[in-house]
Write a protein that holds these residues in place. Structure first.
Motif, PDB file in Angstrom:
ATOM      1  N   GLU A  47       0.832  -1.207   0.000  1.00 35.14           N
ATOM      2  CA  GLU A  47       0.000   0.000   0.000  1.00 35.14           C
ATOM      3  C   GLU A  47       0.867   1.257   0.000  1.00 35.14           C
ATOM      4  OE1 GLU A  47      -3.891  -1.748   2.394  1.00 35.14           O
ATOM      5  OE2 GLU A  47      -2.202  -0.918   3.531  1.00 35.14           O
ATOM      6  N   TYR A  48       1.917   1.237   0.814  1.00 35.26           N
ATOM      7  CA  TYR A  48       2.836   2.370   0.864  1.00 35.26           C
ATOM      8  C   TYR A  48       3.498   2.573  -0.495  1.00 35.26           C
ATOM      9  CZ  TYR A  48       7.185   4.899   1.979  1.00 35.26           C
ATOM     10  OH  TYR A  48       8.248   5.771   1.978  1.00 35.26           O
ATOM     11  N   LEU A  49       3.973   1.494  -1.111  1.00 36.89           N
ATOM     12  CA  LEU A  49       4.631   1.580  -2.417  1.00 36.89           C
ATOM     13  C   LEU A  49       3.677   2.150  -3.467  1.00 36.89           C
ATOM     14  CD1 LEU A  49       7.068   0.991  -4.282  1.00 36.89           C
ATOM     15  CD2 LEU A  49       6.099  -1.302  -4.603  1.00 36.89           C
ATOM     16  N   LEU A  50       2.442   1.699  -3.470  1.00 39.16           N
ATOM     17  CA  LEU A  50       1.457   2.182  -4.439  1.00 39.16           C
ATOM     18  C   LEU A  50       1.234   3.691  -4.277  1.00 39.16           C
ATOM     19  CD1 LEU A  50      -0.539   1.352  -6.678  1.00 39.16           C
ATOM     20  CD2 LEU A  50      -2.244   1.067  -4.889  1.00 39.16           C
ATOM     21  N   THR A  51       1.042   4.141  -3.050  1.00 37.29           N
ATOM     22  CA  THR A  51       0.845   5.568  -2.790  1.00 37.29           C
ATOM     23  C   THR A  51       2.105   6.341  -3.138  1.00 37.29           C
ATOM     24  OG1 THR A  51      -0.711   5.028  -1.020  1.00 37.29           O
ATOM     25  CG2 THR A  51       0.184   7.258  -1.031  1.00 37.29           C
ATOM     26  N   TYR A  52       3.250   5.805  -2.749  1.00 34.73           N
ATOM     27  CA  TYR A  52       4.541   6.453  -3.003  1.00 34.73           C
ATOM     28  C   TYR A  52       4.759   6.668  -4.502  1.00 34.73           C
ATOM     29  CZ  TYR A  52       9.607   7.187  -2.906  1.00 34.73           C
ATOM     30  OH  TYR A  52      10.868   7.697  -3.064  1.00 34.73           O
ATOM     31  N   THR A  53       4.593   5.609  -5.295  1.00 33.68           N
ATOM     32  CA  THR A  53       4.839   5.727  -6.739  1.00 33.68           C
ATOM     33  C   THR A  53       3.804   6.623  -7.409  1.00 33.68           C
ATOM     34  OG1 THR A  53       3.705   3.627  -7.146  1.00 33.68           O
ATOM     35  CG2 THR A  53       6.097   3.557  -6.983  1.00 33.68           C
ATOM     36  N   ASP A  54       2.571   6.570  -6.932  1.00 35.88           N
ATOM     37  CA  ASP A  54       1.531   7.442  -7.497  1.00 35.88           C
ATOM     38  C   ASP A  54       1.882   8.911  -7.268  1.00 35.88           C
ATOM     39  OD1 ASP A  54      -1.075   8.111  -8.645  1.00 35.88           O
ATOM     40  OD2 ASP A  54      -1.636   8.634  -6.585  1.00 35.88           O
ATOM     41  N   LEU A  55       2.267   9.264  -6.042  1.00 36.14           N
ATOM     42  CA  LEU A  55       2.559  10.660  -5.729  1.00 36.14           C
ATOM     43  C   LEU A  55       3.918  11.118  -6.266  1.00 36.14           C
ATOM     44  CD1 LEU A  55       1.209  10.783  -2.062  1.00 36.14           C
ATOM     45  CD2 LEU A  55       0.130  11.742  -4.120  1.00 36.14           C
ATOM     46  N   ALA A  56       4.879  10.214  -6.375  1.00 39.33           N
ATOM     47  CA  ALA A  56       6.228  10.576  -6.826  1.00 39.33           C
ATOM     48  C   ALA A  56       6.224  11.134  -8.244  1.00 39.33           C
ATOM     49  CB  ALA A  56       7.167   9.375  -6.730  1.00 39.33           C
ATOM     50  N   ARG A  57       5.287  10.714  -9.067  1.00 39.32           N
ATOM     51  CA  ARG A  57       5.271  11.219 -10.442  1.00 39.32           C
ATOM     52  C   ARG A  57       4.954  12.708 -10.513  1.00 39.32           C
ATOM     53  NH1 ARG A  57      -0.279   9.146 -13.152  1.00 39.32           N
ATOM     54  NH2 ARG A  57      -1.476   9.109 -11.232  1.00 39.32           N
ATOM     55  N   TYR A  58       4.340  13.242  -9.462  1.00 40.49           N
ATOM     56  CA  TYR A  58       4.064  14.678  -9.415  1.00 40.49           C
ATOM     57  C   TYR A  58       5.245  15.451  -8.819  1.00 40.49           C
ATOM     58  CZ  TYR A  58      -0.684  13.046 -10.129  1.00 40.49           C
ATOM     59  OH  TYR A  58      -1.800  12.433 -10.637  1.00 40.49           O
ATOM     60  N   ALA A  59       6.162  14.735  -8.206  1.00 46.98           N
ATOM     61  CA  ALA A  59       7.288  15.370  -7.510  1.00 46.98           C
ATOM     62  C   ALA A  59       8.626  14.847  -8.033  1.00 46.98           C
ATOM     63  CB  ALA A  59       7.160  15.117  -6.015  1.00 46.98           C
ATOM     64  N   ARG A  60       8.732  14.706  -9.355  1.00 42.63           N
ATOM     65  CA  ARG A  60       9.969  14.181  -9.942  1.00 42.63           C
ATOM     66  C   ARG A  60      11.185  15.032  -9.582  1.00 42.63           C
ATOM     67  NH1 ARG A  60       7.336  13.275 -14.946  1.00 42.63           N
ATOM     68  NH2 ARG A  60       6.399  11.226 -14.841  1.00 42.63           N
ATOM     69  N   HIS A  61      10.965  16.316  -9.364  1.00 44.14           N
ATOM     70  CA  HIS A  61      12.076  17.201  -9.003  1.00 44.14           C
ATOM     71  C   HIS A  61      12.653  16.841  -7.628  1.00 44.14           C
ATOM     72  CE1 HIS A  61       8.502  18.938  -7.143  1.00 44.14           C
ATOM     73  NE2 HIS A  61       9.302  19.519  -6.261  1.00 44.14           N
ATOM     74  N   MET A  62      11.869  16.160  -6.790  1.00 42.96           N
ATOM     75  CA  MET A  62      12.330  15.769  -5.455  1.00 42.96           C
ATOM     76  C   MET A  62      13.085  14.446  -5.477  1.00 42.96           C
ATOM     77  SD  MET A  62       8.951  16.820  -3.287  1.00 42.96           S
ATOM     78  CE  MET A  62       9.676  16.340  -1.724  1.00 42.96           C
ATOM     79  N   VAL A  63      12.740  13.590  -6.432  1.00 45.29           N
ATOM     80  CA  VAL A  63      13.381  12.274  -6.557  1.00 45.29           C
ATOM     81  C   VAL A  63      13.699  12.023  -8.036  1.00 45.29           C
ATOM     82  CG1 VAL A  63      12.510  11.171  -4.449  1.00 45.29           C
ATOM     83  CG2 VAL A  63      11.043  11.256  -6.462  1.00 45.29           C
ATOM     84  N   PRO A  64      14.682  12.764  -8.575  1.00 47.27           N
ATOM     85  CA  PRO A  64      14.941  12.701 -10.014  1.00 47.27           C
ATOM     86  C   PRO A  64      15.588  11.405 -10.503  1.00 47.27           C
ATOM     87  CG  PRO A  64      16.527  14.136  -8.951  1.00 47.27           C
ATOM     88  CD  PRO A  64      15.523  13.750  -7.903  1.00 47.27           C
ATOM     89  N   THR A  65      16.254  10.670  -9.615  1.00 50.32           N
ATOM     90  CA  THR A  65      16.926   9.438 -10.041  1.00 50.32           C
ATOM     91  C   THR A  65      16.352   8.241  -9.286  1.00 50.32           C
ATOM     92  OG1 THR A  65      18.651   9.529  -8.348  1.00 50.32           O
ATOM     93  CG2 THR A  65      19.075  10.730 -10.418  1.00 50.32           C
ATOM     94  N   GLU A  66      16.619   7.079  -9.806  1.00 50.83           N
ATOM     95  CA  GLU A  66      16.181   5.849  -9.137  1.00 50.83           C
ATOM     96  C   GLU A  66      16.808   5.751  -7.740  1.00 50.83           C
ATOM     97  OE1 GLU A  66      13.916   2.151  -9.256  1.00 50.83           O
ATOM     98  OE2 GLU A  66      13.849   4.050 -10.302  1.00 50.83           O
ATOM     99  N   ARG A  67      18.072   6.136  -7.619  1.00 52.41           N
ATOM    100  CA  ARG A  67      18.748   6.120  -6.312  1.00 52.41           C
ATOM    101  C   ARG A  67      18.012   7.027  -5.329  1.00 52.41           C
ATOM    102  NH1 ARG A  67      20.539   2.853  -3.781  1.00 52.41           N
ATOM    103  NH2 ARG A  67      21.301   2.044  -5.716  1.00 52.41           N
ATOM    104  N   ASP A  68      17.600   8.222  -5.774  1.00 49.60           N
ATOM    105  CA  ASP A  68      16.850   9.145  -4.910  1.00 49.60           C
ATOM    106  C   ASP A  68      15.516   8.535  -4.493  1.00 49.60           C
ATOM    107  OD1 ASP A  68      18.806  11.180  -5.062  1.00 49.60           O
ATOM    108  OD2 ASP A  68      17.910  11.992  -6.898  1.00 49.60           O
ATOM    109  N   ARG A  69      14.841   7.874  -5.443  1.00 50.76           N
ATOM    110  CA  ARG A  69      13.546   7.245  -5.128  1.00 50.76           C
ATOM    111  C   ARG A  69      13.722   6.137  -4.087  1.00 50.76           C
ATOM    112  NH1 ARG A  69      12.780   8.887 -10.456  1.00 50.76           N
ATOM    113  NH2 ARG A  69      13.766   7.103 -11.420  1.00 50.76           N
ATOM    114  N   ILE A  70      14.773   5.334  -4.245  1.00 53.56           N
ATOM    115  CA  ILE A  70      15.044   4.248  -3.298  1.00 53.56           C
ATOM    116  C   ILE A  70      15.334   4.817  -1.911  1.00 53.56           C
ATOM    117  CG2 ILE A  70      16.695   2.432  -2.684  1.00 53.56           C
ATOM    118  CD1 ILE A  70      17.053   2.029  -5.793  1.00 53.56           C
ATOM    119  N   GLU A  71      16.221   5.794  -1.853  1.00 56.49           N
ATOM    120  CA  GLU A  71      16.612   6.352  -0.553  1.00 56.49           C
ATOM    121  C   GLU A  71      15.428   6.974   0.179  1.00 56.49           C
ATOM    122  OE1 GLU A  71      19.981   8.917  -1.174  1.00 56.49           O
ATOM    123  OE2 GLU A  71      21.258   7.227  -1.737  1.00 56.49           O
TER     124      GLU A  71
END
Length: 166
Positions: A47-71
């Motif tokens: 559930e967390y992953l689903l919400t995280y990935t859904d919202l992350a697409r609006y905030a690409r500037h906050m997590v621009p790389t895969e490493r940033d998304r993982i961290e």
């Protein structure tokens, strides 16, 4: 992990589409929700992953790389998950691998909570004191030593986590 030209084109299309058809107020609300997102004890890792990935697409500037998304994903997990995974951050090539590791920890916590790990070598311990190593995609997820402790339970973790925020 580098972004392929096709993936970059898709991300550019998504950005252009969202900029054209999504009201700025909605986009800002989604970015704020991403900034505020932490996995809670009421959520499963999925559930967390689903919400995280859904919202992350609006905030690409906050997590621009895969490493940033993982961290960021690992940093926002509950403390027991974070402690189990932080030393392995460099081993995860993708967010999916990190999420798989978190799911394995979640499954183990649930197993222990239900009184599972009682075996011929004692509760929660393996013969020879070795830790199990689970394959997760191209990376791996080792069961941390504290996860093998016989007194570990979700209730204890939730209780400890609520008295030690952070």
């Amino acid at each position: 992990m580098e972004t392929s030209p096709q993936l970059k084109k898709w991300e550019d299309f998504q950005d252009a589409f969202l900029n054209r058809f999504l009201p700025k107020s909605v986009k800002l609300a989604k970015i704020q929700a991403f900034e505020d997102l932490w996995m809670t004890t009421e959520m499963t890792v999925s559930e967390y992953l689903l919400t995280y990935t859904d919202l992350a697409r609006y905030a690409r500037h906050m997590v621009p790389t895969e490493r940033d998304r993982i961290e960021r994903f690992v940093q926002r997990l509950p403390r027991p998950f974070y402690l189990a995974m932080v030393a392995q951050l460099g081993h995860f090539a993708t967010l999916t691998e990190a999420a798989d590791c978190a799911r394995m920890i979640e499954a183990r916590l649930e197993y222990d909570r239900q009184g599972g790990s009682k075996g011929k070598h004692g509760r929660g311990h393996q013969k020879g004191g070795q830790r199990k190593k689970y394959k997760s995609g191209d990376g791996s997820c080792s069961t941390p030593a504290f996860m093998e402790a016989p007194t570990l339970s979700i209730g204890a973790i939730v209780s400890w986590s609520s008295t030690n925020p952070g």
